[in-house]
Design a protein around this motif. Structure first.
Motif, PDB file in Angstrom:
ATOM      1  N   SER A   1      -2.333 -18.159 -18.967  1.00 47.34           N
ATOM      2  CA  SER A   1      -3.335 -17.365 -19.673  1.00 47.34           C
ATOM      3  C   SER A   1      -4.470 -16.959 -18.738  1.00 47.34           C
ATOM      4  O   SER A   1      -4.916 -15.803 -18.743  1.00 47.34           O
ATOM      5  N   LEU A   2      -4.937 -17.903 -17.933  1.00 49.72           N
ATOM      6  CA  LEU A   2      -6.030 -17.604 -17.007  1.00 49.72           C
ATOM      7  C   LEU A   2      -5.590 -16.634 -15.905  1.00 49.72           C
ATOM      8  O   LEU A   2      -6.395 -15.814 -15.448  1.00 49.72           O
ATOM      9  N   SER A   3      -4.321 -16.715 -15.506  1.00 47.83           N
ATOM     10  CA  SER A   3      -3.852 -15.777 -14.473  1.00 47.83           C
ATOM     11  C   SER A   3      -3.863 -14.347 -14.991  1.00 47.83           C
ATOM     12  O   SER A   3      -4.059 -13.393 -14.220  1.00 47.83           O
ATOM     13  N   ALA A   4      -3.672 -14.169 -16.307  1.00 51.99           N
ATOM     14  CA  ALA A   4      -3.762 -12.829 -16.900  1.00 51.99           C
ATOM     15  C   ALA A   4      -5.200 -12.338 -16.906  1.00 51.99           C
ATOM     16  O   ALA A   4      -5.466 -11.150 -16.693  1.00 51.99           O
ATOM     17  N   VAL A   5      -6.146 -13.245 -17.136  1.00 48.26           N
ATOM     18  CA  VAL A   5      -7.565 -12.875 -17.177  1.00 48.26           C
ATOM     19  C   VAL A   5      -8.101 -12.605 -15.780  1.00 48.26           C
ATOM     20  O   VAL A   5      -8.919 -11.695 -15.559  1.00 48.26           O
ATOM     21  N   TRP A   6      -7.649 -13.381 -14.792  1.00 50.59           N
ATOM     22  CA  TRP A   6      -8.224 -13.329 -13.436  1.00 50.59           C
ATOM     23  C   TRP A   6      -7.353 -12.560 -12.441  1.00 50.59           C
ATOM     24  O   TRP A   6      -7.470 -12.767 -11.233  1.00 50.59           O
ATOM     25  N   ASN A   7      -6.461 -11.689 -12.909  1.00 47.62           N
ATOM     26  CA  ASN A   7      -5.512 -11.074 -11.983  1.00 47.62           C
ATOM     27  C   ASN A   7      -6.149 -10.110 -10.993  1.00 47.62           C
ATOM     28  O   ASN A   7      -5.473  -9.625 -10.094  1.00 47.62           O
ATOM     29  N   GLY A   8      -7.451  -9.841 -11.109  1.00 41.52           N
ATOM     30  CA  GLY A   8      -8.102  -8.965 -10.142  1.00 41.52           C
ATOM     31  C   GLY A   8      -8.652  -9.694  -8.935  1.00 41.52           C
ATOM     32  O   GLY A   8      -9.114  -9.073  -7.976  1.00 41.52           O
ATOM     33  N   SER A   9      -8.612 -11.027  -8.936  1.00 41.32           N
ATOM     34  CA  SER A   9      -9.167 -11.823  -7.844  1.00 41.32           C
ATOM     35  C   SER A   9      -8.079 -12.712  -7.250  1.00 41.32           C
ATOM     36  O   SER A   9      -7.435 -13.473  -7.974  1.00 41.32           O
ATOM     37  N   THR A  10      -7.900 -12.636  -5.934  1.00 47.02           N
ATOM     38  CA  THR A  10      -6.889 -13.460  -5.280  1.00 47.02           C
ATOM     39  C   THR A  10      -7.191 -14.941  -5.443  1.00 47.02           C
ATOM     40  O   THR A  10      -6.317 -15.744  -5.809  1.00 47.02           O
ATOM     41  N   ALA A  11      -8.442 -15.350  -5.195  1.00 45.08           N
ATOM     42  CA  ALA A  11      -8.809 -16.765  -5.255  1.00 45.08           C
ATOM     43  C   ALA A  11      -8.649 -17.319  -6.671  1.00 45.08           C
ATOM     44  O   ALA A  11      -8.050 -18.391  -6.873  1.00 45.08           O
ATOM     45  N   LEU A  12      -9.177 -16.593  -7.663  1.00 52.92           N
ATOM     46  CA  LEU A  12      -9.087 -17.078  -9.037  1.00 52.92           C
ATOM     47  C   LEU A  12      -7.644 -17.045  -9.548  1.00 52.92           C
ATOM     48  O   LEU A  12      -7.208 -17.951 -10.268  1.00 52.92           O
ATOM     49  N   SER A  13      -6.902 -16.015  -9.164  1.00 49.31           N
ATOM     50  CA  SER A  13      -5.512 -15.912  -9.585  1.00 49.31           C
ATOM     51  C   SER A  13      -4.680 -17.053  -9.010  1.00 49.31           C
ATOM     52  O   SER A  13      -3.851 -17.654  -9.709  1.00 49.31           O
ATOM     53  N   LEU A  14      -4.911 -17.386  -7.733  1.00 47.25           N
ATOM     54  CA  LEU A  14      -4.199 -18.504  -7.123  1.00 47.25           C
ATOM     55  C   LEU A  14      -4.554 -19.830  -7.793  1.00 47.25           C
ATOM     56  O   LEU A  14      -3.707 -20.714  -7.953  1.00 47.25           O
ATOM     57  N   THR A  15      -5.819 -19.973  -8.185  1.00 50.91           N
ATOM     58  CA  THR A  15      -6.236 -21.183  -8.902  1.00 50.91           C
ATOM     59  C   THR A  15      -5.487 -21.309 -10.218  1.00 50.91           C
ATOM     60  O   THR A  15      -4.965 -22.376 -10.564  1.00 50.91           O
ATOM     61  N   ALA A  16      -5.433 -20.205 -10.975  1.00 47.89           N
ATOM     62  CA  ALA A  16      -4.730 -20.219 -12.259  1.00 47.89           C
ATOM     63  C   ALA A  16      -3.240 -20.477 -12.068  1.00 47.89           C
ATOM     64  O   ALA A  16      -2.628 -21.263 -12.818  1.00 47.89           O
ATOM     65  N   LEU A  17      -2.637 -19.829 -11.072  1.00 46.69           N
ATOM     66  CA  LEU A  17      -1.218 -20.028 -10.811  1.00 46.69           C
ATOM     67  C   LEU A  17      -0.934 -21.455 -10.348  1.00 46.69           C
ATOM     68  O   LEU A  17       0.144 -22.001 -10.615  1.00 46.69           O
ATOM     69  N   SER A  18      -1.891 -22.070  -9.660  1.00 43.11           N
ATOM     70  CA  SER A  18      -1.727 -23.468  -9.240  1.00 43.11           C
ATOM     71  C   SER A  18      -1.718 -24.402 -10.443  1.00 43.11           C
ATOM     72  O   SER A  18      -0.920 -25.351 -10.510  1.00 43.11           O
ATOM     73  N   VAL A  19      -2.591 -24.141 -11.418  1.00 43.06           N
ATOM     74  CA  VAL A  19      -2.598 -24.934 -12.653  1.00 43.06           C
ATOM     75  C   VAL A  19      -1.275 -24.736 -13.402  1.00 43.06           C
ATOM     76  O   VAL A  19      -0.667 -25.697 -13.899  1.00 43.06           O
ATOM     77  N   ALA A  20      -0.821 -23.479 -13.467  1.00 44.70           N
ATOM     78  CA  ALA A  20       0.443 -23.181 -14.147  1.00 44.70           C
ATOM     79  C   ALA A  20       1.609 -23.882 -13.465  1.00 44.70           C
ATOM     80  O   ALA A  20       2.462 -24.491 -14.128  1.00 44.70           O
ATOM     81  N   ALA A  21       1.657 -23.803 -12.136  1.00 43.25           N
ATOM     82  CA  ALA A  21       2.758 -24.425 -11.397  1.00 43.25           C
ATOM     83  C   ALA A  21       2.730 -25.938 -11.533  1.00 43.25           C
ATOM     84  O   ALA A  21       3.774 -26.577 -11.731  1.00 43.25           O
ATOM     85  N   ALA A  22       1.525 -26.539 -11.441  1.00 38.88           N
ATOM     86  CA  ALA A  22       1.407 -27.988 -11.582  1.00 38.88           C
ATOM     87  C   ALA A  22       1.912 -28.440 -12.937  1.00 38.88           C
ATOM     88  O   ALA A  22       2.584 -29.478 -13.056  1.00 38.88           O
ATOM     89  N   GLY A  23       1.628 -27.657 -13.978  1.00 33.94           N
ATOM     90  CA  GLY A  23       2.082 -28.019 -15.312  1.00 33.94           C
ATOM     91  C   GLY A  23       3.559 -27.773 -15.527  1.00 33.94           C
ATOM     92  O   GLY A  23       4.316 -28.674 -15.898  1.00 33.94           O
ATOM     93  N   VAL A  24       3.999 -26.557 -15.239  1.00 36.70           N
ATOM     94  CA  VAL A  24       5.373 -26.161 -15.556  1.00 36.70           C
ATOM     95  C   VAL A  24       6.392 -26.951 -14.732  1.00 36.70           C
ATOM     96  O   VAL A  24       7.404 -27.436 -15.263  1.00 36.70           O
ATOM     97  N   LEU A  25       6.147 -27.082 -13.441  1.00 36.52           N
ATOM     98  CA  LEU A  25       7.119 -27.763 -12.594  1.00 36.52           C
ATOM     99  C   LEU A  25       7.122 -29.271 -12.834  1.00 36.52           C
ATOM    100  O   LEU A  25       8.102 -29.949 -12.504  1.00 36.52           O
ATOM    101  N   THR A  26       6.050 -29.811 -13.398  1.00 38.58           N
ATOM    102  CA  THR A  26       6.035 -31.221 -13.772  1.00 38.58           C
ATOM    103  C   THR A  26       6.899 -31.469 -15.011  1.00 38.58           C
ATOM    104  O   THR A  26       7.491 -32.536 -15.160  1.00 38.58           O
ATOM    105  N   CYS A  27       6.982 -30.481 -15.895  1.00 38.16           N
ATOM    106  CA  CYS A  27       7.749 -30.659 -17.130  1.00 38.16           C
ATOM    107  C   CYS A  27       9.230 -30.909 -16.861  1.00 38.16           C
ATOM    108  O   CYS A  27       9.867 -31.721 -17.548  1.00 38.16           O
ATOM    109  N   ALA A  28       9.795 -30.214 -15.885  1.00 37.27           N
ATOM    110  CA  ALA A  28      11.244 -30.256 -15.690  1.00 37.27           C
ATOM    111  C   ALA A  28      11.768 -31.655 -15.379  1.00 37.27           C
ATOM    112  O   ALA A  28      12.703 -32.123 -16.046  1.00 37.27           O
ATOM    113  N   PRO A  29      11.221 -32.377 -14.382  1.00 42.39           N
ATOM    114  CA  PRO A  29      11.777 -33.713 -14.121  1.00 42.39           C
ATOM    115  C   PRO A  29      11.518 -34.701 -15.246  1.00 42.39           C
ATOM    116  O   PRO A  29      12.378 -35.528 -15.568  1.00 42.39           O
TER     117      PRO A  29
END
Length: 435
Positions: free
Chosen positions: A332-360
């Motif tokens: 959700s935050l990556s959609a809001v912050w998609n105009g900023s590289t730093a903020l977008s990477l932060t949001a994508l990092s939260v998304a990746a930390a969550g999503v990739l943790t779910c699988a194992p």
């Protein structure tokens, strides 16, 4: 939220822990190496898109469809492949899988149009079918439930590791080899990144053991410790004697729904991460590759912390719900912050930390109640149906981007999907899965 008490270490448990440290050192790093090669060849098409789509005239929807077709071949052959692994042994079958997918992956350098792209993506999925659920089944031969979440988290560390090293490597190959021998950079990338799968596939024949009894690196006393731990854990599961029993088990289909939701987020990241980063204004394949690795670093830390905590506390449900909601917030935050590289990477990092943790952590749920012959079929059903999200997710993103011109709408859809997955997890019975 109250947590179960942590068990006190007795002499017998201390001995078991010592044996399992030896088992982990022998088995897990090699399985991680196999999965790094697997994941690199599965998702490097996301990097190839940066050049290949322009060279061959692919739209986002065409790319998304091709990326997703991998999972149709995967779906159709997943159950037969896992049953073959159980019949002929993990060593032979995993080696076969790796060598065949390496050959198909190298053939991507000859793609000239959408049709050849679609055919090869389908064949790659068919070749790789059975690898992941086969490894999950293989882990049940060695590890009881209360050790398995951490082991599977270590195994699935290969996903962020492949992103951390594979993304910069892919960018470097595409820039550095562009025009060499008259080939495009993306052609060289497919060729060179297929080599590890071929080499490790051959090595599997000499390194991996089919089961505890075949392990020459364990003493008879150590084998007895492992076999006793697995047998005691198996006594808590209902034994399903037939393959058909897996299809009749309602909880298997609940697991399919949960896993489908998690995989939607997982493959949105792995297939579209380079494009997400490029859309923030970054130029150059190597720079995109380096920045694309940042969210995977966050995921590597999170998935192992959550996996360790889940096994230590023997709690499964909330250790899945929390990262799932983290993924929803990150998208959700990556959609809001998609105009900023730093903020977008932060949001994508939260998304990746969550999503990739779910699988194992997810696999602690079905392995808590599936046993007997149907375990191989049940795990394959869950993985194959859940991985259909690997078809839906990339195609959905590409189609919505082409139709709306917006990259935000797919992010909100992914966030909603993860919330549904979290809610479904809470319908499971804690007395069954919290072991």
């Amino acid at each position: 939220m109250p947590m179960p008490a942590v068990a006190t270490e007795t002499p017998a448990l201390a001995r078991e822990n010592t044996v399992y440290r030896k088992v982990v050192r022998r088995i897990v790093p090699f399985l991680v190496l196999c999965y790094v090669a697997s994941y690199l060849d599965r998702v490097n098409v996301g990097f190839a898109k940066l050049q290949m789509s322009d060279d061959l005239g692919f739209s986002d929807a065409a790319y998304g469809l091709g990326a997703g077709l991998f999972f149709i071949g995967y779906f159709l052959l997943e159950v037969p492949s896992n049953l073959m692994l159980q019949r002929v042994g993990a060593r032979t079958w995993i080696a076969r899988i790796m060598i065949s997918w390496g050959l198909v992956s190298a053939a991507f350098m000859f793609v000239t149009n959408e049709v050849t792209f679609y055919v090869l993506r389908f064949l790659l999925g068919a070749a790789e079918a059975g690898f992941y659920p086969g490894v999950i089944l293989y882990c049940t031969y060695w590890f009881p439930s209360h050790r398995r979440a951490r082991v599977i988290a270590m195994f699935m560390s290969a996903i962020p590791v492949a992103g951390i090293f594979g993304n910069p490597l892919s960018g470097w190959i595409m820039d550095g080899f562009q025009g060499v021998n008259g080939w495009q950079g993306w052609q060289w990338m497919f060729l060179l990144e297929a080599v590890p799968a071929l080499l490790v596939g051959v090595l599997t024949l000499f390194y991996l053991d089919d089961g505890v009894r075949d392990a020459k690196w364990l003493t008879d006393e150590e084998k007895a410790v492992v076999e006793r731990a697995v047998a005691e854990d198996g006594a808590h599961r209902a034994v399903h004697g037939r393959v058909l029993d897996a299809f009749r088990e309602p909880r298997v289909w609940l697991m399919c729904l949960i896993y489908f939701c998690f995989v939607m987020g997982q493959y949105a990241l792995t297939f579209w991460m380079p494009t997400f980063v490029e859309s923030t204004g970054i130029d150059g394949n190597l720079a995109i590759g380096v920045l694309s690795a940042v969210p995977f670093l966050a995921a590597l830390v999170a998935m192992n912390l959550f996996g360790h905590s889940a096994d230590k506390r023997r709690e499964r449900r909330w250790h899945l719900v929390v990262p799932s909601l983290m993924g929803a917030v990150g998208f959700s935050l990556s959609a809001v912050w998609n105009g900023s590289t730093a903020l977008s990477l932060t949001a994508l990092s939260v998304a990746a930390a969550g999503v990739l943790t779910c699988a194992p952590l997810f696999w602690s749920l079905p392995t808590a109640f599936l046993g007997g012959t149907a375990a191989a079929a049940g795990l394959a059903i869950i993985n194959s149906v859940g991985n259909l999200a690997g078809f839906v997710s990339p195609y959905m993103i590409g189609a919505l981007k082409d139709a709306t011109g917006s990259a935000s709408i797919p992010m909100y859809v992914l966030a909603l999907t993860l919330v549904v997955g979290a809610a479904a997890v809470l319908t499971t019975k804690k007395q069954v899965v919290n072991r």
